[in-house]
Write an enzyme that holds these catalytic residues in place. Structure first.
Site, short mmCIF file in Angstrom:
data_model
loop_
_atom_site.label_atom_id
_atom_site.label_comp_id
_atom_site.label_asym_id
_atom_site.label_seq_id
_atom_site.Cartn_x
_atom_site.Cartn_y
_atom_site.Cartn_z
N ASP A 58 -83.06 -5.80 -21.27
CA ASP A 58 -81.96 -4.59 -21.39
C ASP A 58 -82.31 -3.94 -20.30
O ASP A 58 -83.47 -3.27 -20.02
CB ASP A 58 -82.47 -3.88 -22.69
CG ASP A 58 -81.52 -2.45 -22.81
OD1 ASP A 58 -80.89 -2.38 -21.94
OD2 ASP A 58 -81.67 -2.01 -23.80
N VAL A 59 -81.54 -3.80 -19.30
CA VAL A 59 -81.59 -2.95 -18.10
C VAL A 59 -81.77 -1.76 -18.06
O VAL A 59 -82.09 -0.74 -17.10
CB VAL A 59 -80.39 -3.50 -17.07
CG1 VAL A 59 -80.66 -5.14 -16.62
CG2 VAL A 59 -78.99 -3.08 -17.52
N ASN A 85 -75.95 -7.73 -11.39
CA ASN A 85 -74.60 -7.89 -11.86
C ASN A 85 -74.40 -7.20 -13.33
O ASN A 85 -73.33 -6.90 -13.54
CB ASN A 85 -74.33 -9.35 -12.12
CG ASN A 85 -72.97 -9.96 -12.98
OD1 ASN A 85 -71.96 -9.49 -12.31
ND2 ASN A 85 -73.36 -10.20 -14.01
N TYR A 151 -66.13 4.56 -15.30
CA TYR A 151 -66.53 3.04 -14.44
C TYR A 151 -66.34 3.34 -13.07
O TYR A 151 -67.36 2.99 -12.35
CB TYR A 151 -65.48 2.08 -14.95
CG TYR A 151 -65.66 0.71 -14.18
CD1 TYR A 151 -66.81 -0.02 -14.67
CD2 TYR A 151 -64.78 0.41 -13.27
CE1 TYR A 151 -66.83 -1.31 -13.98
CE2 TYR A 151 -64.82 -0.75 -12.58
CZ TYR A 151 -65.80 -1.70 -13.13
OH TYR A 151 -66.21 -2.90 -12.40
N LYS A 155 -69.37 2.88 -10.21
CA LYS A 155 -69.32 1.83 -8.99
C LYS A 155 -69.35 2.64 -7.62
O LYS A 155 -70.01 1.90 -6.76
CB LYS A 155 -68.27 0.90 -9.00
CG LYS A 155 -68.30 0.03 -10.41
CD LYS A 155 -69.28 -0.96 -10.24
CE LYS A 155 -69.55 -1.82 -11.69
NZ LYS A 155 -70.62 -2.69 -11.42
#
Length: 256
Positions: A58-59, A85, A151, A155
Site C-alpha cells: 500500500d503506497v 506508477n 487528479y 499530476k
C-alpha cells in the site's frame, strides 16, 4: 538491455503498471511487483524468468512501503530503479462537489505514494551505479482537464517532485524523469470517459472524441505498450543523460 538491473514497479497488478513490469522483465531486469491487489500474482505469471517478486504494498502506508523495499533488496541484493506508477483517477465532478476525502485520497495515492517510495529507496539508489527513478505523471499535469481538479493537481505535483529530485539526487548519478501518458486505452480511461459523458450529457463516443481525441495529432488513444517502452529506455544505459524531464507519450496532444 537491463540484465544487471533490479526494479520495483508500483501499481503492477494491471494496466500500464503490468505492461511496464513485463517489459522491464523482458529486457532482463529482476522485477519486484508492488500493489495492493492480488493481480500482482497474475503479472508474475506473465514473466518468463524467475527473478520476479510479488510484494503486496500500500503506497500510502509508510511501513508497507519500507517493508516492500527491504524485501526487494533482501531478495535481489540491490535496487537500481523504481517506477512510481501507482495512481487513481479520483472523482470526475465540479470542484463544488468534490469532498475533502476524495481530494486527500487522490493526493495520498498519486503524490504521497511516490514520495514514500523515493524516501525509502534513495539510500539503495545512491549505492547503485545505475540509479533510476521514473514517475508516471500525465499530460493532465500540464493542461486543464475539466471536472478533474484532484487528479490534475496531483499530476502537476508529480512533475514538480520529479524536477526537484533530479537535482537533489543528481550528484549520485541518479536520473529522475516523469513519463506523461495521454489518454491510455484500458478500464480506467473507459470509466473516465463514461463519467465525462454523464457530465456532458453526450454519448460515450462523443465524450471520447470531445475530451480525448479531437485535439490529438494522431487522432487516437495511447497504448500501454508505448508508455512501457519509454520507461524501459529511461531505465537503460541509453537513458543515462536524460534527467529532470517530463516526457509526453500521448499521440501528439501536448507540445510542452
Amino acid at each position: 538491455m537491463l540484465e544487471d538491473t533490479t526494479a520495483i514497479v508500483t501499481g503492477a497488478s494491471q494496466g500500464i503498471g503490468r505492461e511496464i513490469a513485463t517489459t522491464l522483465a523482458d529486457r532482463g531486469a529482476a522485477v519486484s511487483l508492488a500493489a495492493r491487489s492480488d493481480g500482482i500474482y497474475e503479472t508474475a505469471d506473465k514473466i518468463d524468468h524467475d527473478r520476479v517478486l510479488p510484494v503486496e504494498t500500500d503506497v500510502t502506508d509508510e511501513q508497507s512501503v519500507e517493508s516492500s523495499i527491504k524485501e526487494t533488496v533482501a531478495e535481489f541484493g540491490r535496487l537500481d530503479c523504481i517506477v512510481n506508477n501507482a495512481g487513481i483517477a479520483g472523482p470526475t465532478k465540479p470542484i463544488e462537489e468534490v469532498t475533502r476525502s476524495e481530494w486527500e485520497k487522490t493526493q495520498s495515492v498519486n503524490v504521497t505514494g511516490a514520495f514514500l517510495m523515493v524516501k525509502h529507496a534513495a539510500t539503495h539508489l545512491r549505492e547503485s551505479d545505475r540509479g533510476r527513478i521514473v514517475n508516471i505523471a500525465s499530460i493532465s499535469g500540464k493542461r486543464p482537464l475539466e471536472n478533474r481538479t484532484p487528479y490534475t493537481a496531483s499530476k502537476m505535483a508529480v512533475i514538480g517532485l520529479t524536477r526537484t529530485l533530479a537535482f537533489e539526487l543528481g550528484e549520485d548519478d541518479i536520473t529522475v524523469n516523469a513519463v506523461c501518458p495521454g489518454a491510455t486505452k484500458g478500464p480506467r480511461i473507459q470509466d473516465v470517459i463514461e463519467r465525462q459523458a454523464e457530465q456532458l450529457d453526450v454519448s460515450y463516443e462523443e465524450a471520447k472524441r470531445q475530451v480525448f481525441t479531437d485535439d490529438v495529432a494522431l487522432g487516437r488513444l495511447t497504448e500501454s505498450e508505448d508508455v512501457a517502452e519509454m520507461v524501459a529506455f529511461l531505465a537503460s544505459e541509453q537513458g543515462r543523460n536524460v534527467t529532470a524531464q517530463d516526457l509526453n507519450v500521448d499521440a501528439g496532444t501536448v507540445w510542452y
